[in-house]
Design an enzyme around this catalytic site. Structure first.
Site, PDB file in Angstrom:
ATOM      1  N   SER A  36       0.835  -1.196   0.000  1.00 19.62           N
ATOM      2  CA  SER A  36       0.000   0.000   0.000  1.00 19.62           C
ATOM      3  C   SER A  36       0.875   1.253   0.000  1.00 19.62           C
ATOM      4  O   SER A  36       1.948   1.291   0.601  1.00 19.62           O
ATOM      5  CB  SER A  36      -0.904  -0.014   1.244  1.00 19.62           C
ATOM      6  OG  SER A  36      -1.574   1.206   1.371  1.00 19.62           O
ATOM      7  N   ARG A  37       0.379   2.280  -0.669  1.00 19.34           N
ATOM      8  CA  ARG A  37       1.142   3.519  -0.725  1.00 19.34           C
ATOM      9  C   ARG A  37       1.084   4.283   0.592  1.00 19.34           C
ATOM     10  O   ARG A  37       1.973   5.063   0.894  1.00 19.34           O
ATOM     11  CB  ARG A  37       0.594   4.412  -1.843  1.00 19.34           C
ATOM     12  CG  ARG A  37       0.836   3.856  -3.261  1.00 19.34           C
ATOM     13  CD  ARG A  37       0.317   4.810  -4.309  1.00 19.34           C
ATOM     14  NE  ARG A  37      -1.137   4.971  -4.201  1.00 19.34           N
ATOM     15  CZ  ARG A  37      -1.813   5.964  -4.770  1.00 19.34           C
ATOM     16  NH1 ARG A  37      -1.179   6.864  -5.491  1.00 19.34           N
ATOM     17  NH2 ARG A  37      -3.123   6.043  -4.628  1.00 19.34           N
ATOM     18  N   LEU A  39       0.314   2.870   4.089  1.00 19.34           N
ATOM     19  CA  LEU A  39       0.981   2.115   5.140  1.00 19.34           C
ATOM     20  C   LEU A  39       1.557   0.840   4.547  1.00 19.34           C
ATOM     21  O   LEU A  39       0.845   0.068   3.906  1.00 19.34           O
ATOM     22  CB  LEU A  39      -0.007   1.740   6.269  1.00 19.34           C
ATOM     23  CG  LEU A  39      -0.485   2.875   7.173  1.00 19.34           C
ATOM     24  CD1 LEU A  39      -1.515   2.338   8.162  1.00 19.34           C
ATOM     25  CD2 LEU A  39       0.667   3.510   7.925  1.00 19.34           C
ATOM     26  N   LYS A  40       2.847   0.629   4.765  1.00 23.45           N
ATOM     27  CA  LYS A  40       3.490  -0.601   4.315  1.00 23.45           C
ATOM     28  C   LYS A  40       3.306  -1.662   5.405  1.00 23.45           C
ATOM     29  O   LYS A  40       3.685  -1.447   6.559  1.00 23.45           O
ATOM     30  CB  LYS A  40       4.987  -0.377   4.067  1.00 23.45           C
ATOM     31  CG  LYS A  40       5.302   0.874   3.257  1.00 23.45           C
ATOM     32  CD  LYS A  40       4.753   0.803   1.839  1.00 23.45           C
ATOM     33  CE  LYS A  40       5.127   2.064   1.058  1.00 23.45           C
ATOM     34  NZ  LYS A  40       4.543   2.058  -0.280  1.00 23.45           N
ATOM     35  N   ASP A 147     -12.575   1.286   9.268  1.00 22.47           N
ATOM     36  CA  ASP A 147     -12.257   0.598   7.995  1.00 22.47           C
ATOM     37  C   ASP A 147     -12.567  -0.891   8.137  1.00 22.47           C
ATOM     38  O   ASP A 147     -11.689  -1.735   7.992  1.00 22.47           O
ATOM     39  CB  ASP A 147     -10.795   0.828   7.616  1.00 22.47           C
ATOM     40  CG  ASP A 147     -10.476   0.312   6.215  1.00 22.47           C
ATOM     41  OD1 ASP A 147     -11.439   0.104   5.436  1.00 22.47           O
ATOM     42  OD2 ASP A 147      -9.297   0.105   5.911  1.00 22.47           O
TER      43      ASP A 147
END
Length: 1410
Positions: A36-37, A39-40, A147
């Site tokens: 993910s851009r 959170l890694k 989420d």
């Protein structure tokens, strides 16, 4: 982390993501979970296990995340207490990154939906219930997830739902509705294009505004509704982004989106989704409202009342919970190895409550109102009825399948159990809950775990798993076509592997044998049911033929598998395995059919009749009748009936009884042709005379069955001539008449004598048989004995006149010739009580005895029977003329010990015995006898006497000795010796056996213990003590004298031990002599002396130290003219008692002379009892007393060394068998006060137990050991105590034991002399001398006065007597030197027929009175 910060976040790190992980302490990078851009997300390892690390790379190094981290930590603290939430355990930042760390769980809901086994309806409902409950819990804490999607809903292996990755504080509450990139950047991390966000979350105005906006609970409700819909859509997302926008604008309705299958199958589910997926947030119901609204309608009441809370308890049991204001706890897998076992034990104990809450029908074991013919499964204290699912309750439970929730947990966690006993309980629980699920669930969800348990390391687990597999298969009524070939492809190959791998585990093979028939029957039913279902669904004829061929192929393969298993079991070397198969062999025969049963089973069963084990033959006979009916009349007549008749001559009478019983049953079914009735009657009729009443009665009832199936003419023409000699007169052929009118049987002695005659006869006519080729109807050769005519024709006696007294006349006027040997045996029968008119009975039984003897000789000896029954010998080996060879052992000492006693010790021919075995004939012995000792300066080389096979003990070298410290070298160095045997044969096995025997000399042959004394000095008559002071000695060594012992050896000694370790030995003759003063022997021990015990008959004694040592000393005497003086105190043995507890030490020692042995019974302060062999100082037995009874403080061994008694601080008296170390009884009485002293008193040739303690109102009590009842009580006052105080109370029935009721460290002093009890009170001032036979002669010493007391004797009951104390008067005695200090020890001895008493006080003085 806010829109401003996130828009500046780097889309790709400038360096590898692993470098951000590896810089963390004790954290190792494993893999990247998504790219993910925003959170890694990576998987890593730390000391606690697998973790997930979310990395936010800062756009600038000077960016601060402190405020956000504080909010996240507050949220994590709130969530840490919830078992259905996985919070972030570590939240921190570095100069370049922010880190979120949590535990890693392998499976999420999205992955679980595509994993077998798929969710059942009840599992799906429970997952939905958990989701709503978890959402309710976080909303009650005012925490918003932000989420919720299937990737963030994690599941354990047993489908417990956990919410994770809370992001309301790190992701924006609103995003623009005109920028899909924002959605992809924050929420579409999996790139699935699925959208779970609420419609109101897309708001450009709020997303671009400067105000602070928070996500709402309604948003979580909508997101969870999308997840629930996806759960029922088999993983298909309900919305993508474009569909959500259309749904928001009203272009789509929920009816358009939901498939028709959901609306039709579950209309209630549609209502739930409508309440959660409303476009207007205000119309959505909260999680609490949803749970309440759909209770009973959709969710079962069991979820609310029991199941969810109980599962939550299982989740939290044995887990670590963070402390207050903490979000993490450090724990490792090693810390939780036993947690699953604890959970399993809880479920097992709660089984009854679980069944009651889940409404599963079970029975209590105490409930006797059930049909005993039914099969039951016992779990914990409950019973489950098997194979009876007709009731509405059971049917409803199966349809509901609510027990599947617990069942899945048990199956998944079974492999994590540590202990075999818990695995066995788990298998029972798995089977029990499997009874209440559908058949498909039994086979698909439960059976694999039961089969996997067949490979466990524990035999118990394998056996239980095999039984559970069979029971589960038997409970399946309607298998589906997918499981049609489950036996061929899955189950039987694993059973076959288990049988092959379990060659050393007979229990496993027994379990397979006992269940094989049930599996075969069920396998046949599986195929038949599936074929029926398949034929009704396949209309294609060509396909039908192909299917039939496949079915035949699988049928042949299935039959071959069962055939291989059956042959392996039938040929197993263990009798128990064969017996297990025989107990349930009929279903297996039914499966194989007639032809296969004849070829596979019957051919092996016939060989069992020749087996040595009678149990195997008996079980074979019991099942053979059922096999006969199954195989038909031809097999019955050609094979089985001849075997049955042949087995009637079995040597084991129980087998014969079983044969007759089954023969009667076969006759009753009219399965035996009438043409065999004559031969059966002829064969059985002599057994009417058999001494076994069971055989006799079964023979008569069998004959009645034959008679009932024949006409009267047939009976009188065919059977009557055969039966008439065995009845007193003509009777009606009914059961009662036959039994009452039959001839009396021979006695057992007569029958045994007849068998003995047959076995031992050599020169005989009586047992001589004539060869004949005639066979009876069963194929058995007939036996014809020689008669008078045969003897005359074949032995040259045609013209010779034979005396009539060498013939035996029978009822049939048949003359049987007899030899002189036969005549001798006939005289034996007459002497045993058999009259001349009854001699025909032994003739009638002659043929049966011969056949039974032949049957015995035909049976081969097997290894099992040789080992288990050594009395049975093969017929080709005779020990009749082999004489036993008695082997004698002789012990010869190599040399005397370094310390010899020829010059040092005084010998008295009247009181000392020297062992004859200690004399030597070689030259060394002469030197030793002359000089007294022989000390070798250098060790000798070890020698083995290889030239003499009957001398097999290795000669060990002696140690170097120091002349100046000879007593130290003697410690633990017993004399070396060799053992000779009188065996002179060459048999290696016998030589090896003789060498394995542990032969030791008797104690009197060990010279280091001194000479054996026959000192028979009588115990002092303490009743003649007047309290006159004789003299006083000061204690010349440090410490307070705490222990004392009178030793009667070659002389009389007084031994004292102090709390400083000072050990002193006094010569009693000189101690009591006023004209001479003697100095005692002294030895300084390393610690406080806790106990002293003399070795009766030796000048040796044992000492126990608080340093855990046990020392054995010998008193060495010197000769000065005619006087015998103390010379030296020698330590000859030592032992350290330290075991598991370093602070363990002896508190009491008792001696146990046992023939030539001499054993020590040692009681330690840890309530352990050790039995030592004093010769080797090795532990023979260790006994751990019951800690629940309290600490043991007293012990006594009875005079016969058969019983051991122990007393505890809680008033418990334990009685043990000293021979086998088995507890016989444990009881208490009175107020359960500490048992301070136990002793044995002989009275009227009976041993009585003296108990000091237990009750405060008595000096002591006398107990009858045989009846275990209180016999006599010496009461302290003239008031009669309650009788209830002396009733026996079983220790195991006490709810709570009384510990530390008496906290005083000062214990009374009690000594037993003949029938008198010397009792010193706990303050050490009053000395009572109590006479158990004449209580009126009892007295009390107190200072310068002697208080005389009388006791009034009350016969309270027939078995209980009480002596009540009454104070009379005081008598003045010139006793000014009577000690005024507290008395520490009291001892009494007799010298020149005069009693003496020694008192030691706390000031260290030894006072002597007479």
């Amino acid at each position: 982390m806010g829109g401003q910060l996130s828009l500046l976040a780097q889309t790709a790190p400038s360096i590898g993501i692993f470098s951000y992980i590896d810089i963390l302490d004790e954290t190792h990078y494993v893999s990247q979970l998504n790219n993910s851009r925003f959170l890694k997300t990576c998987k890593a390892l730390d000391p606690n296990g697998e973790i997930v690390v979310k990395v936010f790379i800062k756009p600038k190094e000077d960016s601060s995340l402190e405020k956000i981290i504080q909010r996240l930590k507050r949220e994590a603290v709130l969530l840490s207490a919830l078992p259905n939430v996985l919070n972030y355990s570590k939240i921190f930042e570095s100069t370049r990154c922010g880190y979120l760390v949590r535990q890693h769980l392998k499976t999420n809901l999205y992955d679980r939906l595509s994993t077998r086994p798929y969710f059942t309806e009840i599992e799906t409902k429970f997952v939905v219930f958990q989701l709503l409950q978890a959402l309710k819990d976080i909303h009650d804490l005012d925490v918003i997830h932000g989420d919720i999607k299937t990737e963030n809903l994690l599941l354990t292996s047993w489908d417990w739902v956990v919410l994770s990755d809370f992001c309301s504080n790190i992701k924006p509450a609103y995003i623009p509705d005109d920028n899909p990139g924002e959605f992809s950047f924050y929420f579409d991390t999996s790139k699935r294009r699925a959208c779970y966000l609420a419609p109101e979350k897309f708001d450009s105005a709020k997303a671009s505004g400067d105000g602070v906006h928070q996500a709402t609970k309604e948003m979580d409700i909508f997101s969870l509704g999308c997840c629930i819909a996806e759960l029922y859509l088999d993983g298909a997302a309900l919305f993508n982004l474009s569909q959500l926008f259309k749904y928001k604008s009203g272009d789509y309705t929920l009816n358009d989106i939901l498939p028709q299958t959901i609306s039709k199958s579950s209309p209630v589910l549609k209502d739930i989704l409508q309440d959660m997926l409303q476009v207007d947030p205000k119309k959505r119901l909260s999680a609490h409202e949803l749970l309440e609204k759909y209770r009973t309608i959709y969710f079962p009441d069991t979820f609310y009342d029991f199941l969810y809370d109980y599962c939550k308890t299982l989740v939290t049991l044995g887990t670590s919970v963070p402390c207050a204001d903490q979000i993490e706890v450090n724990t490792t897998l090693q810390d939780h190895l036993g947690s699953i076992d604890e959970i399993l034990i809880k479920i097992y104990c709660d089984f009854g409550r679980i069944c009651k809450s889940l409404k599963l029908p079970v029975l209590d074991q105490e409930d006797m109102n059930y049909n005993t013919k039914d099969s039951f499964l016992r779990v914990s204290d409950k019973l489950l009825r098997l194979e009876n699912y007709e009731t509405d309750k059971i049917t409803a439970s199966i349809q509901n399948e609510v027990s599947l929730i617990i069942l899945v947990f048990l199956c998944k966690e079974f492999r994590n159990l540590q202990f075999p006993e818990n695995k066995v309980k788990a298998l029972q629980l798995i089977l029990a809950f499997s009874l209440f699920v559908l058949d498909d669930t039994k086979l698909d969800r439960t059976l694999p775990y039961l089969v996997a348990a067949l490979e466990d390391d524990s035999t118990r687990v394998k056996v239980m798993a095999m039984n559970c597999v069979t029971t589960l298969i038997k409970e399946v009524k309607h298998p589906n076509q997918l499981n049609e070939n489950i036996f061929v492809d899955y189950l039987l190959p694993r059973v076959q592997a288990l049988l092959q791998n379990g060659q050393e585990e007979s229990l496993v093979r027994v379990a397979i044998a006992s269940n094989l028939s049930d599996l075969a029957l069920k396998a046949n039913l599986f195929q038949e049911y599936c074929h029926t279902m398949q034929s009704s669904t396949i209309p294609n004829i060509v396909h039908d033929f192909e299917s039939i061929e496949v079915i035949r192929k699988y049928s042949r393969k299935l039959q071959q598998l069962f055939e291989d298993l059956t042959v392996s079991i039938l040929t197993d070397p263990e009798i128990s395995v064969k017996v297990a198969l025989l107990k349930n062999i009929l279903p297996l025969c039914k499966y194989f059919g007639r032809e296969k049963t004849n070829d596979v089973i019957l051919s092996h069963l016939i060989t069992y009749l020749n087996d040595r084990d009678p149990a195997l033959r008996m079980y074979l006979v019991e099942c053979i009748s059922g096999i006969a009916i199954l195989l038909g009349p031809i097999t019955m007549e050609q094979y089985i009936l001849p075997l049955i008749i042949q087995t009637i001559t079995d040597e084991e009478e129980l087998v014969v009884v079983s044969v007759l019983k089954n023969l009667k049953d076969l006759l009753k079914t009219r399965f035996v042709n009438k043409k065999y009735f004559y031969d059966i009657t002829k064969f059985l009729s002599p057994l009417i005379l058999h001494p076994n009443s069971w055989i006799r009665n079964f023979v008569l009832t069998t004959l009645v069955e034959c008679i009932n199936q024949m006409s009267k003419a047939e009976v009188y023409c065919v059977l009557y001539p055969v039966l008439r000699p065995f009845f007193d007169f003509d009777v009606d052929f009914t059961g009662d008449m036959l039994i009452s009118c039959a001839k009396l049987p021979v006695s057992r002695n007569t029958y045994n004598l007849l068998r003995s005659w047959n076995n031992r006869s050599k020169k005989t006519f009586f047992w001589q048989r004539v060869t004949t080729n005639y066979v009876d109807a069963f194929g058995n050769s007939t036996i014809n004995f020689v008669d008078k005519r045969y003897v005359k024709e074949n032995y040259g006696l045609k013209t010779m006149k034979v005396e009539s007294n060498i013939h035996l006349h029978t009822n049939e006027n048949e003359n049987i010739p007899l030899t002189l040997e036969d005549k001798f045996w006939i005289d034996k029968f007459k002497n045993s009580g058999l009259t001349d008119n009854e001699l025909w009975k032994i003739v009638a039984l002659r043929e049966y005895v011969v056949r039974s003897s032949r049957s015995s000789s035909k049976k081969p000896e097997t290894v099992t029977s040789i080992v288990s029954k050594l009395s049975l010998t093969p017929s080709n080996f005779s020990i009749e003329n082999v004489m036993p060879n008695t082997v004698f052992f002789d012990i010869e000492f190599l040399h005397p010990e370094t310390l010899t006693f020829n010059d040092l010790d005084v010998t008295n021919t009247n009181s000392i015995k020297e062992s004859e075995s200690n004399t030597f004939t070689d030259n060394h012995s002469k030197v030793i006898e002359m000089k007294g000792s022989l000390i070798f300066k250098t060790p000798r080389i070890p020698t083995t006497l290889s030239n003499l096979k009957n001398i097999y003990v290795q000669l060990e070298p002696t140690n170097n000795h120091s002349e100046g410290h000879a007593h130290l070298s003697a410690r633990n160095q017993p004399a070396n010796f060799i053992v000779k045997s009188s065996y002179e044969g060459q048999d290696k096995i016998i030589e090896k056996y003789l060498k394995q025997l542990n032969i030791l000399p008797s104690l009197k042959e060990y010279k280091e213990f001194g000479f054996v004394s026959e000192n028979t000095t009588a115990e002092a008559d303490v009743i003649n003590l007047h309290g006159k002071f004789v003299r006083s000695y000061p204690q010349i060594f440090d410490g307070t004298l705490l222990q004392s012992e009178v030793l009667l050896g070659t002389k009389s000694f007084m031994i004292y031990g102090s709390d400083q370790g000072a050990l002193t030995v006094w010569d009693i003759d000189r101690l009591a002599n006023e004209k001479s003063i003697t100095r005692p022997l002294y030895y300084e021990c390393s610690a406080e002396i806790t106990c002293i015990k003399g070795l009766s008959g030796y000048d040796s004694f044992c000492v126990g130290l608080k340093s855990s040592e046990i020392l054995i000393f010998r008193i060495s005497l010197s000769k000065n003219g005619k006087a015998k003086n103390l010379q030296e105190l020698i330590c000859i043995r030592s032992l350290n008692l330290i075991g598991e507890n370093s602070s363990e030490y002896p508190i009491q020692i008792e001696c146990c002379p046992n023939n030539d042995q001499f054993q020590l019974v040692v009681l330690s302060n840890y309530s352990n009892v050790y039995l030592f062999d004093i010769r080797t100082m090795k532990v023979i037995e260790k006994l751990e007393l019951n800690a629940d009874y309290g600490c043991t403080i007293s012990m006594v061994l009875d005079d016969k060394n058969n019983l051991l008694f122990f007393g505890t601080v809680s008033g418990i008296i334990e009685m043990w068998d000293a021979r086998y170390f088995v507890q016989i009884r444990a009881w208490t009485f009175g107020e359960s006060l500490p048992i301070n002293k136990l002793a044995i008193m002989e009275q009227e040739n009976k041993s009585l137990l003296v108990v000091c303690g237990g009750v405060d109102s008595a000096f002591f009590t006398l107990w009858n050991i045989e009846k275990l009842s209180c016999k006599h009580v010496f009461v302290r006052s003239n008031e009669q105590p309650s009788l209830d105080s002396f009733n026996v109370i079983d220790a195991d029935k006490l709810d709570k034991l009384a510990f530390e009721k008496n906290n005083s460290n000062i214990k009374p002093i009690v000594q037993i002399f003949n029938n008198k009890v010397l009792y010193m009170d706990d303050i050490g001032r009053l000395l009572h001398i109590l006479d158990t036979r004449n209580p009126e002669k009892s007295s009390t010493f107190a200072g310068s006065k002697v208080e005389l007391h009388s006791f009034s004797v009350l016969q309270v009951t027939a078995s209980l007597t009480m002596s009540l104390q009454k104070h009379n008067y005081q008598k003045e005695v010139n006793n000014s030197n009577y000690t005024s200090s507290r008395v520490m020890t009291v001892n009494v001895f007799q010298l020149k027929n005069k009693p003496y008493m020694l008192l030691t006080d706390e000031e260290g003085y030894i006072n002597i009175y007479t």
